[in-house]
Design an enzyme around this catalytic site. Structure first.
Site, PDB file in Angstrom:
ATOM      1  N   GLU A 106       0.830  -1.197   0.000  1.00 31.20           N
ATOM      2  CA  GLU A 106       0.000   0.000   0.000  1.00 31.20           C
ATOM      3  C   GLU A 106       0.872   1.257   0.000  1.00 31.20           C
ATOM      4  O   GLU A 106       1.965   1.277   0.570  1.00 31.20           O
ATOM      5  CB  GLU A 106      -0.937  -0.028   1.214  1.00 31.20           C
ATOM      6  N   CYS A 119       3.457   8.393   1.543  1.00 33.03           N
ATOM      7  CA  CYS A 119       4.026   7.372   2.417  1.00 33.03           C
ATOM      8  C   CYS A 119       4.248   6.116   1.570  1.00 33.03           C
ATOM      9  O   CYS A 119       3.301   5.517   1.068  1.00 33.03           O
ATOM     10  CB  CYS A 119       3.057   7.116   3.574  1.00 33.03           C
ATOM     11  N   CYS A 126       6.611  -7.473   6.482  1.00 34.14           N
ATOM     12  CA  CYS A 126       7.750  -6.982   7.268  1.00 34.14           C
ATOM     13  C   CYS A 126       8.217  -8.100   8.176  1.00 34.14           C
ATOM     14  O   CYS A 126       7.402  -8.859   8.701  1.00 34.14           O
ATOM     15  CB  CYS A 126       7.311  -5.776   8.100  1.00 34.14           C
ATOM     16  N   CYS A 130       7.137  -6.160  15.194  1.00 35.35           N
ATOM     17  CA  CYS A 130       6.850  -5.262  16.322  1.00 35.35           C
ATOM     18  C   CYS A 130       5.440  -5.623  16.799  1.00 35.35           C
ATOM     19  O   CYS A 130       4.530  -5.800  15.990  1.00 35.35           O
ATOM     20  CB  CYS A 130       6.908  -3.802  15.890  1.00 35.35           C
ATOM     21  N   CYS A 133       2.241  -3.628  15.637  1.00 32.74           N
ATOM     22  CA  CYS A 133       2.080  -3.274  14.220  1.00 32.74           C
ATOM     23  C   CYS A 133       1.397  -4.387  13.430  1.00 32.74           C
ATOM     24  O   CYS A 133       1.811  -5.548  13.485  1.00 32.74           O
ATOM     25  CB  CYS A 133       3.441  -2.957  13.604  1.00 32.74           C
ATOM     26  N   SER A 235      11.894   4.779  14.888  1.00 31.64           N
ATOM     27  CA  SER A 235      10.777   4.275  15.686  1.00 31.64           C
ATOM     28  C   SER A 235      11.327   3.866  17.037  1.00 31.64           C
ATOM     29  O   SER A 235      11.912   2.794  17.181  1.00 31.64           O
ATOM     30  CB  SER A 235      10.121   3.082  14.975  1.00 31.64           C
ATOM     31  N   CYS A 355      -1.079   4.761  10.441  1.00 33.22           N
ATOM     32  CA  CYS A 355       0.145   4.053  10.826  1.00 33.22           C
ATOM     33  C   CYS A 355      -0.181   2.701  11.431  1.00 33.22           C
ATOM     34  O   CYS A 355      -1.018   2.609  12.325  1.00 33.22           O
ATOM     35  CB  CYS A 355       0.918   4.832  11.884  1.00 33.22           C
TER      36      CYS A 355
HETATM   37  N1  SAH Z   1       9.907  -0.239   9.666  1.00 36.94           N
HETATM   38  C1  SAH Z   1      10.026   1.195   9.662  1.00 36.94           C
HETATM   39  C2  SAH Z   1       9.035   1.834   8.759  1.00 36.94           C
HETATM   40  C3  SAH Z   1       7.583   1.716   9.204  1.00 36.94           C
HETATM   41  S1  SAH Z   1       7.066   3.293   9.685  1.00 36.94           S
HETATM   42  C4  SAH Z   1       9.945   1.689  11.085  1.00 36.94           C
HETATM   43  O1  SAH Z   1       9.702   0.889  11.978  1.00 36.94           O
HETATM   44  O2  SAH Z   1      10.195   2.864  11.350  1.00 36.94           O
HETATM   45  C5  SAH Z   1       5.548   3.016  10.418  1.00 36.94           C
HETATM   46  C6  SAH Z   1       5.445   3.691  11.781  1.00 36.94           C
HETATM   47  O3  SAH Z   1       4.158   3.390  12.347  1.00 36.94           O
HETATM   48  C7  SAH Z   1       6.481   3.166  12.735  1.00 36.94           C
HETATM   49  O4  SAH Z   1       6.923   4.174  13.600  1.00 36.94           O
HETATM   50  C8  SAH Z   1       5.674   2.148  13.490  1.00 36.94           C
HETATM   51  O5  SAH Z   1       6.273   1.820  14.697  1.00 36.94           O
HETATM   52  C9  SAH Z   1       4.354   2.863  13.643  1.00 36.94           C
HETATM   53  N2  SAH Z   1       3.255   1.940  13.948  1.00 36.94           N
HETATM   54  C10 SAH Z   1       3.177   0.627  13.706  1.00 36.94           C
HETATM   55  N3  SAH Z   1       2.021   0.112  14.140  1.00 36.94           N
HETATM   56  C11 SAH Z   1       1.339   1.132  14.674  1.00 36.94           C
HETATM   57  C12 SAH Z   1       0.039   1.241  15.276  1.00 36.94           C
HETATM   58  N4  SAH Z   1      -0.749   0.187  15.389  1.00 36.94           N
HETATM   59  N5  SAH Z   1      -0.359   2.453  15.694  1.00 36.94           N
HETATM   60  C13 SAH Z   1       0.435   3.529  15.531  1.00 36.94           C
HETATM   61  N6  SAH Z   1       1.659   3.488  14.962  1.00 36.94           N
HETATM   62  C14 SAH Z   1       2.104   2.305  14.560  1.00 36.94           C
END
Ligand code: SAH
Length: 378
Positions: A106, A119, A126, A130, A133, A235, A355
């Site tokens: 996406e 974005c 991935c 995490c 996520c 992050s 996000c």
């Molecule tokens: N892998 C990279 C790029 C992804 S950026 C990274 O981790 O930075 C996407 C951002 O959204 C990251 O900061 C991630 O931690 C955050 N994110 C992931 N799941 C989320 C959620 N459920 N609610 C809010 N932010 C989230």
């Protein structure tokens, strides 16, 4: 919310032709040399592809007819296939792109008053897992190619009418590598795609308008700083190794100390050019006033901006978002220490474009379209 795009597939007779999108300038020149063309012809072609957004060789009128015909025989200028496009009530647009093999990613466009941010995804799925996520629960994972990464920008420019590329009145002013995937686990392809986006004779995005977000792949953070010089977002999400390792397994590989050392040494940072630290607000996990104070201490000496992200829930997610008051208090404590801590506004929620929500729609579409194949591949 509206749906307005349909599947697009390359003409069948061109299925084997080589896509010119995603080649570096040097690779494009080498490719054209095999046709006996001089480097400046490759330059003209580059201009058509990345400045004009042209996909039809026949329309590239500065090239000789014979050259155009040979290009049409063996090459193509292909975007990823758009299988769905949705627009949110708030103007956010999300494209679901499909690649051969049933892989999907996406791309999200987020218009704001003073800018428009695209974005971009770097991987299908991935590997980071995490805990908060949704993308990390997707089973299919592979790196995107440079063509698939730069192609996301081209799709968005097509849809927003941004050709020829101009430096004024742009709708896409910024690119953030914050979509699906960990860009630094796909460093080579991401770097090649970003260099294409930054090339002055094409999309011409300045490195100051590009932000790469990482969960903290420390060795590649050094490379990224030296070779690309784009803005960095990290992050962070927790202030102790204990909690960070619990919610972000990558912390077992690269500790907070190693991560912050790489941040301190990131080239070109200053108060005018800060590192963004993303911090997802998880109720009862990382959102206390003591956490906020520890965060200030941790970032001491780093020109930093803290982006507080209200947790976006997804089906089956284990966490809850912190209360609005807790988030505000957290922000106030950080602000009082002189650090900017904006609370990220949730955008495109109705189309699951926020996000950490990038997965649901694509997995749903994949399962609905190919129930058998989805099971076999996993
Ligand atoms: N892998 C990279 C790029 C992804 S950026 C990274 O981790 O930075 C996407 C951002 O959204 C990251 O900061 C991630 O931690 C955050 N994110 C992931 N799941 C989320 C959620 N459920 N609610 C809010 N932010 C989230």
């Amino acid at each position: 919310m509206s749906n307005f795009a349909n599947a697009f597939a390359p003409p069948a007779e061109q299925a084997d032709a080589k896509n010119l999108i995603g080649l570096s300038r040097a690779e494009l020149a080498a490719e054209m040399a095999t046709l006996g063309e001089k480097p400046f012809r490759a330059g003209q072609l580059w201009h058509w592809i990345y400045h004009r957004g042209e996909t039809d060789f026949a329309a590239m009128t500065t090239l000789s007819k014979a050259f155009r015909a040979r290009l049409a025989e063996g090459y193509r200028v292909n975007r990823p296939a758009v299988s769905e496009c949705q627009e949110s009530y708030d103007g956010t647009i999300k494209w679901l792109l499909s690649f051969p093999g049933g892989h999907q990613v996406e791309t999200v466009y987020i218009p704001e008053v003073d800018r428009g941010t695209l974005c971009v995804s770097s991987q299908v799925g991935c590997t980071l897992t995490c805990r908060f996520c949704h993308t990390g629960t997707q089973r299919l994972v592979r790196n995107l190619s440079p063509a698939e990464i730069v192609g996301q920008v081209m799709i968005a420019r097509d849809a927003l009418g941004e050709w020829p590329a101009s430096s004024i009145d742009r709708r896409i002013t910024n690119v953030v590598m914050m979509g699906m995937g960990e860009p630094l686990y796909n460093y080579e392809n991401v770097a090649q795609a970003l260099k294409i986006m930054m090339d002055n004779e094409g999309i011409a995005l300045s490195k100051r308008k590009i932000t790469l977000s990482t969960a903290g792949v420390v060795p590649e953070m050094y490379r990224c700083g030296e070779e690309l010089g784009v803005n960095l977002a990290v992050s962070l999400h927790a202030v102790t190794d204990d909690i960070r390792s619990t919610i972000m397994p990558i912390n077992n590989k690269y500790s907070l100390a190693q991560l912050l050392e790489a941040c301190r040494r990131y080239p070109g940072i200053s108060n005018a050019r800060r590192i963004t630290f993303e911090y997802v607000m998880l109720k009862g996990v990382n959102d206390s006033p003591a956490d906020a104070k520890a965060l200030i201490k941790l970032l001491d000496g780093i020109p930093a901006k803290i982006n507080l992200i209200p947790f976006n829930p997804w089906p089956g997610s284990f966490f809850e978002c912190s209360d609005r008051r807790a988030i505000q208090k957290f922000a106030d404590i950080i602000n009082a220490a002189g650090l900017p801590a904006p609370i990220r506004e949730t955008r495109g929620e109705d189309i699951l474009a926020a996000c950490g929500q990038l997965k649901s729609a694509s997995e749903r579409a994949r399962k609905a379209a190919r129930p058998q194949a989805a099971e076999n591949l996993s």
